[in-house]
Design an enzyme around this catalytic site. Structure first.
Site, PDB file in Angstrom:
ATOM      1  N   GLN A 276       0.810  -1.216   0.000  1.00  0.00           N
ATOM      2  CA  GLN A 276       0.000   0.000   0.000  1.00  0.00           C
ATOM      3  C   GLN A 276       0.843   1.266   0.000  1.00  0.00           C
ATOM      4  OE1 GLN A 276      -2.407  -0.467   3.507  1.00  0.00           O
ATOM      5  NE2 GLN A 276      -3.965  -1.707   2.473  1.00  0.00           N
ATOM      6  N   ASN A 277       2.138   1.158   0.296  1.00  0.00           N
ATOM      7  CA  ASN A 277       2.925   2.371   0.521  1.00  0.00           C
ATOM      8  C   ASN A 277       4.192   2.486  -0.307  1.00  0.00           C
ATOM      9  OD1 ASN A 277       1.704   3.847   3.092  1.00  0.00           O
ATOM     10  ND2 ASN A 277       1.579   1.650   3.472  1.00  0.00           N
TER      11      ASN A 277
ATOM     12  N   ASN B 154       4.464   2.057  -3.663  1.00  0.00           N
ATOM     13  CA  ASN B 154       4.154   2.594  -4.990  1.00  0.00           C
ATOM     14  C   ASN B 154       2.797   3.274  -4.913  1.00  0.00           C
ATOM     15  OD1 ASN B 154       3.643   3.101  -7.699  1.00  0.00           O
ATOM     16  ND2 ASN B 154       4.418   1.134  -8.401  1.00  0.00           N
TER      17      ASN B 154
ATOM     18  N   HIS C 175      -1.043   2.238  -6.184  1.00  0.00           N
ATOM     19  CA  HIS C 175      -1.982   1.948  -5.095  1.00  0.00           C
ATOM     20  C   HIS C 175      -3.235   2.816  -5.210  1.00  0.00           C
ATOM     21  CE1 HIS C 175      -3.666   1.197  -1.170  1.00  0.00           C
ATOM     22  NE2 HIS C 175      -3.571   2.472  -0.862  1.00  0.00           N
TER      23      HIS C 175
ATOM     24  N   HIS D 138       2.568  -8.035 -13.890  1.00  0.00           N
ATOM     25  CA  HIS D 138       3.959  -8.430 -13.646  1.00  0.00           C
ATOM     26  C   HIS D 138       4.399  -9.494 -14.652  1.00  0.00           C
ATOM     27  CE1 HIS D 138       3.810  -6.258  -9.816  1.00  0.00           C
ATOM     28  NE2 HIS D 138       5.109  -6.459  -9.709  1.00  0.00           N
TER      29      HIS D 138
END
Length: 445
Positions: free
Chosen positions: A334-335, A337, A341, A374
């Site tokens: 959550q933090n 990128n 997010h 990915h």
């Protein structure tokens, strides 16, 4: 006599050197200043990596070759770029025009929502399939060049999806709330307000200039009003530019000098399935791989994105948060990128919740989408499909559950760091091994 004893006890109390207290390293002592220990760790890290660097230099010599870097994008380093890359750039503009015309046409009533939805779906499908087809079918596209092209198209896909969604919301709210939505200097038809900022209401944002500003802005989420900085700070801009140039060269040099020799020496243990040697090579690869990942993070999320934001006077510079303090896997994703997010939260997770899906299903769907991209960005450029990246991303779900339920505090943070340090080089080794077997094993034999 009593006064003499009292005076003697007072004297002892004055010269007392003991009191009830805990050792500093005890958890109940309340002591938390470990700055010296941190400096010691940094010094030890520098010394250990300096030794590894000297060992690498003595064993392999200088391997840094700028021409070899150019050959990663071109089959012939001394020729012009492959024509497919130029065609891709032209094709990007076609997508811009299609989305702009569809948004404008639906606002004017030229298209129904159903027709517009179908055209958008076709356009989005082409954005993912066309560059993939070019990379797979054109021999002159190298893996690095293909990854660069697919990455550009993926960013454009996410941006235009957000552009489509926000304009759809504006059309749905045009009779009540759209007049309250505003936009900044990126739109020429904006109305001048207090402070010199110009704002615009829907459909005044449907301009070519507005759309291209969003395309180049360092964000994936479209808004009718982006926060803007007042001026461009030249000193800040030049510092970020210097960092970009320095760190990209450092990335290339460390990859050629450190990463590639370790990977090449790992092929034999992988072919022989020598578990002990494979583990040794994995741990040996973990340090340079993780160092390169950290350098790339700083180069991209701090230097490059701040450079672009300063150049476009884009005000929201929160591209990452304190992911290094993550005590859970969920907090890390959550933090680390923030642009991705925010896009997932705004355009994928919350819409699923509004449609009645549970939080667990919605979170799993977000990880599935991330796993798809990915794998898309790795397998297509390599022209092979092994699903290592997809499996690695989906494995984050049980890992997040385990860390969140059984590990807390420093133990959870250590687990997150271990997954980053060990998980990435494992996937790298798997892809490199499969690529080597597929393309070079017969030649080597």
């Amino acid at each position: 006599r009593y006064s003499y004893c009292g005076w003697f006890m007072d004297l002892l109390y004055i010269h007392s050197c003991h009191k009830t207290q805990e050792s500093l390293l005890t958890s109940t002592s309340g002591f938390n200043n470990y700055r010296g220990v941190l400096n010691w760790c940094v010094v030890m890290l520098v010394l250990s990596n300096a030794r590894l660097f000297l060992e690498n230099l003595l064993r392999y010599g200088v391997l840094v070759d700028p021409v070899q870097v150019i050959s990663l994008f071109l089959n012939d380093p001394y020729s012009w770029p492959a024509a497919c890359l130029i065609n891709n750039f032209v094709f990007l503009n076609i997508h811009f025009e299609n989305h702009f015309r569809m948004s404008s046409g639906k606002q004017k009533g030229s298209f129904s929502e159903l027709v517009g939805f179908l055209v958008h779906c076709i356009n989005f499908a082409l954005m993912l399939t066309f560059p993939a087809a070019v990379v797979l079918l054109v021999p002159s596209v190298t893996p690095v060049g293909g990854a660069f092209v697919l990455g550009s198209y993926t960013i454009l896909f996410l941006k235009l999806y957000s552009y489509k969604d926000v304009n759809l919301w504006c059309r749905e709210l045009s009779t009540v709330k759209a007049k309250k939505l505003s936009r900044s200097l990126s739109c020429p038809s904006a109305q001048t307000l207090n402070g010199g900022d110009r704002k615009v209401c829907y459909p005044g944002n449907l301009t070519i200039r507005d759309m291209y500003y969003f395309v180049f802005a360092p964000t994936l989420c479209y808004e009718l009003n982006f926060p803007r900085s007042s001026t461009i700070r030249m000193s800040f801009l030049l510092r970020r530019l210097f960092e970009m140039l320095f760190f990209i060269q450092l990335l290339v040099g460390l990859t050629q000098q450190w990463m590639i020799p370790v990977i090449q020496s790992s092929m034999k243990p992988l072919e022989d399935m020598d578990l002990s040697r494979m583990t040794e090579r994995l741990l040996r690869l973990a340090v340079p791989n993780h160092l390169l990942w950290l350098i790339f993070f700083y180069w991209f999320f701090h230097s490059s994105m701040n450079f672009t934001a300063e150049l476009l006077r884009f005000g929201d510079r929160q591209f990452y948060k304190d992911w290094w303090n993550s005590e859970t896997v969920t907090y890390f994703w959550q933090n680390w990128n923030i642009p991705v997010h925010k896009w997932c939260l705004r355009h994928f997770y919350k819409p699923l919740l509004r449609r009645g899906f549970s939080k667990i299903i919605s979170q799993s769907a977000v990880f599935f989408l991330s796993a798809f991209f990915h794998e898309y960005l790795v397998s297509v450029p390599l022209r092979m499909f092994r699903l290592w990246a997809f499996t690695g991303m989906m494995a984050q779900l049980p890992l997040a559950w385990f860390v969140g339920n059984f590990l807390r505090g420093n133990y959870g943070n250590a687990a997150v760091w271990m997954s980053l340090i060990i998980g990435q080089p494992f996937a790298v080794l798997m892809y490199v091994h499969d690529y080597y077997v597929l393309h070079y094993r017969e030649e080597a034999q």
